[in-house]
Design a protein around this motif. Structure first.
Motif, PDB file in Angstrom:
ATOM      1  N   UNK A   1       2.719  -1.159   4.136  1.00 17.07           N
ATOM      2  CA  UNK A   1       2.465   0.309   3.565  1.00 17.07           C
ATOM      3  C   UNK A   1       4.281   0.470   3.287  1.00 17.07           C
ATOM      4  N   UNK A   2       4.312   1.760   2.427  1.00 16.46           N
ATOM      5  CA  UNK A   2       5.242   2.540   1.849  1.00 16.46           C
ATOM      6  C   UNK A   2       4.233   4.289   1.835  1.00 16.46           C
TER       7      UNK A   2
ATOM      8  N   UNK B   1       0.688  -1.315  -0.062  1.00 16.28           N
ATOM      9  CA  UNK B   1      -0.254   0.096  -0.101  1.00 16.28           C
ATOM     10  C   UNK B   1       1.207   1.538   0.294  1.00 16.28           C
ATOM     11  N   UNK B   2       0.830   2.676  -1.269  1.00 11.28           N
ATOM     12  CA  UNK B   2       1.296   3.091  -1.236  1.00 11.28           C
ATOM     13  C   UNK B   2       0.741   4.380  -0.695  1.00 11.28           C
ATOM     14  N   UNK B   3       1.333   5.273   0.319  1.00 10.60           N
ATOM     15  CA  UNK B   3       0.641   6.026   0.274  1.00 10.60           C
ATOM     16  C   UNK B   3       1.611   7.436   0.554  1.00 10.60           C
TER      17      UNK B   3
ATOM     18  N   UNK C   1       0.586  -3.725  11.845  1.00 10.98           N
ATOM     19  CA  UNK C   1       0.995  -3.718  10.257  1.00 10.98           C
ATOM     20  C   UNK C   1       2.431  -3.001  10.324  1.00 10.98           C
ATOM     21  N   UNK C   2       2.788  -2.702   9.095  1.00  8.69           N
ATOM     22  CA  UNK C   2       4.087  -2.609   8.538  1.00  8.69           C
ATOM     23  C   UNK C   2       4.543  -1.673   8.213  1.00  8.69           C
ATOM     24  N   UNK C   3       5.087  -0.984   7.925  1.00  4.68           N
ATOM     25  CA  UNK C   3       5.103   0.547   7.223  1.00  4.68           C
ATOM     26  C   UNK C   3       6.680   0.873   7.239  1.00  4.68           C
ATOM     27  N   UNK C   4       7.112   1.407   6.018  1.00  8.67           N
ATOM     28  CA  UNK C   4       8.178   1.691   5.870  1.00  8.67           C
ATOM     29  C   UNK C   4       7.849   3.020   5.558  1.00  8.67           C
TER      30      UNK C   4
END
Length: 225
Positions: free
Chosen positions: A51-52, A4-6, A72-75
């Motif tokens: 997510x990024x 998921x690109x934010x 969740x996991x996020x970069x």
């Protein structure tokens, strides 16, 4: 993986492109679709591997809180929010989420960090950093410049490192580290010619963190991605 690109800005759009090129499924949310992180719900994140975030400092903090609160996991490639890092570390630990953050995800800048660490070992030198970015960049000094300063002060805690920031044209990013004494001047210079290096590093970080829990600075895991 489903990523998921934010953010649908220049870098976010390139992240989505790179992720697809590397064989991942991608969803993209812009600011209006995810204002206040309202789209980052439990049902949404249950379908997402990672997510990024390439948004802005305020939105990045909201997005991290939402993702980490649900495990969740996020970069995060957005800069200008590190005053909230301790909060994010605590939230990730409490909810067993994962966060990879970095002031710069490009391989070239990672090498600049390493070379700067070597330069900082020189005795009798004064250090100075210059950075130039496009006029739309919100934070100054840049996150990369602040990281370079930390590289120096980690070696020389008493060093007084000044940072000069410029916002002009459409520069992707120029960083110069100078070391000067009475007889010599050393200069390290890196110029990013394309945002693609940032996007590739961010996607590789997302692949790396896909099954992990914890918090990492990209600089510390770069060799593993």
């Amino acid at each position: 993986m489903l990523m998921l690109v934010l953010g649908k800005g220049k870098t976010g759009s390139l992240v989505a492109q790179v992720a697809r090129e590397r064989g991942h499924s991608v969803r993209v949310l812009d600011f209006h679709e995810n204002q206040g992180a309202r789209a980052l719900t439990a049902p949404t994140l249950a379908q997402i591997d990672v997510a990024i975030d390439f948004t802005n400092p305020e939105a990045a903090v909201e997005n991290m809180r939402a993702c980490l609160a649900l495990g969740g996991r996020i970069v995060v490639g957005t800069t200008g929010w590190l005053d909230k890092l301790d909060e994010m570390k605590a939230l990730a630990a409490r909810k067993e989420g994962a966060l990879v953050y970095g002031s710069n995800f490009s391989q070239g800048v990672q090498e600049l960090f390493r070379l700067t660490g070597q330069l900082a070992k020189l005795d009798g030198f004064r250090f100075h950093i210059e950075e130039t970015h496009h006029t739309a960049k919100l934070d100054a000094p840049s996150g990369t410049a602040l990281s370079l300063k930390k590289v120096i002060t980690d070696v020389r805690p008493d060093a007084d490192v000044e940072i000069a920031s410029k916002r002009e044209g459409d520069h992707v990013g120029i960083h110069v580290v100078k070391a000067r004494c009475e007889t010599d001047v050393f200069e390290l210079r890196h110029e990013a010619l394309s945002r693609r290096a940032f996007a590739e590093g961010a996607v590789k970080a997302a692949e790396w963190v896909g099954s992990k829990k914890g918090v990492w600075d990209f600089r510390d895991i770069f060799d593993q991605v």
